[in-house]
Design an enzyme around this catalytic site. Structure first.
Site, PDB file in Angstrom:
ATOM      1  CG  ASP A 115     115.059  28.982  94.688  1.00 20.82           C
ATOM      2  OD1 ASP A 115     115.726  30.021  94.663  1.00 20.82           O
ATOM      3  OD2 ASP A 115     114.701  28.410  95.738  1.00 20.82           O
TER       4      ASP A 115
HETATM    5  N1  URA Z   1     111.735  30.806  98.706  1.00 23.59           N
HETATM    6  C1  URA Z   1     112.516  29.825  98.209  1.00 23.59           C
HETATM    7  O1  URA Z   1     113.108  29.050  98.955  1.00 23.59           O
HETATM    8  N2  URA Z   1     112.602  29.723  96.864  1.00 23.59           N
HETATM    9  C2  URA Z   1     111.943  30.522  95.998  1.00 23.59           C
HETATM   10  O2  URA Z   1     112.052  30.362  94.787  1.00 23.59           O
HETATM   11  C3  URA Z   1     111.134  31.528  96.545  1.00 23.59           C
HETATM   12  C4  URA Z   1     111.033  31.650  97.901  1.00 23.59           C
END
Ligand code: URA
Length: 247
Positions: A115
């Site tokens: 993310d």
């Molecule tokens: N899980 C999440 O919620 N975000 C990420 O970036 C990676 C794993």
């Protein structure tokens, strides 16, 4: 391999651009042990990992396939066409973004996504087999996350993460492969799947929230402490073995 072909396959531009770079005297390499400018694009070059060359002052080493790690900083998107934040691809030198590929997309691509606000270890490659192997849920490559939570963690929550929680779009429960409490608001969570926002959704499912998320390892490969946010590095043969891949 011809010098122009070497530059082309390493991502220095179209064949015409690569011929031009050489003819303009912008490429240097060791010839008979002495660094020299070579202006013959068709000169046969001995390619090997221990034979660097320079293009416009940038030192480069031939690699048939690119495998690298990036310390993804917060505030970057793993998309080539980001919507709001700078792309992680802008952190890479042009040759890595331009390596010619048979597929439509040129250059290396991220193995899975993190993310925008997640930091940590991200692998990139132009090796389709490697990307498939790392991303495939069948291979269960474990990914370790450092999770800082908004609310204090309870033993019930960590038990639930290990036992399995149901996420809204999936009838089957997802469970952590390992869950280690490291502080009142800090746990290390290991997952072997890579569902969309999985860590955040798992924490939400047990009644908590993620304040900060960092991926610290993939398989046996740790994010090196001297690789700062925004920096990248080639993966060594040993690194590849750590993620269960041999070339
Ligand atoms: N899980 C999440 O919620 N975000 C990420 O970036 C990676 C794993």
């Amino acid at each position: 391999m011809e010098l122009q072909e070497l530059l082309y396959c390493q991502g220095f531009g179209t064949r015409r651009v690569c011929v031009g770079l050489v003819q303009k005297g912008l490429v240097r390499l060791p010839i008979d042990g002495v660094w020299q400018t070579c202006q013959d694009p068709w000169r046969e070059i001995d390619v090997a990992p221990d034979k660097p060359f320079e293009v416009q002052g940038m030192s480069w080493i031939y690699r048939a396939r690119a495998h690298l790690m990036l310390h993804k900083p917060a505030g970057t998107e793993c998309s080539r066409k980001p919507s709001a934040w700078p792309s992680i691809y802008s952190l890479l030198p042009a040759p890595l973004r331009q390596r010619p590929q048979k597929s439509a997309v040129d250059g290396v691509q991220a193995v899975g996504r993190l993310d925008q606000d997640t930091t940590g270890l991200l692998l990139l490659s132009d090796d389709g087999q490697f990307i498939h192997r790392m991303a495939s849920p069948r291979h269960h490559v474990p990914k370790r996350y450092q999770v800082h939570t908004v609310d204090a963690l309870t033993p019930y929550q960590t038990d639930q993460l290990m036992a399995g929680v149901v996420l809204d779009d999936d009838p089957l429960p997802v469970r952590a492969a390992a869950c280690e409490t490291l502080g009142s608001h800090h746990l290390a969570l290991t997952l072997t799947e890579g569902k969309y926002h999985q860590v955040k959704r798992m924490l939400a499912a047990v009644g908590n929230r993620v304040a900060r998320l960092h991926r610290s390892a993939i398989g046996g490969l740790q994010l090196p402490s001297d690789l700062l946010p925004g920096q990248w590095r080639w993966l060594s043969a040993c690194d590849l073995l750590q993620v269960g891949y041999s070339t």
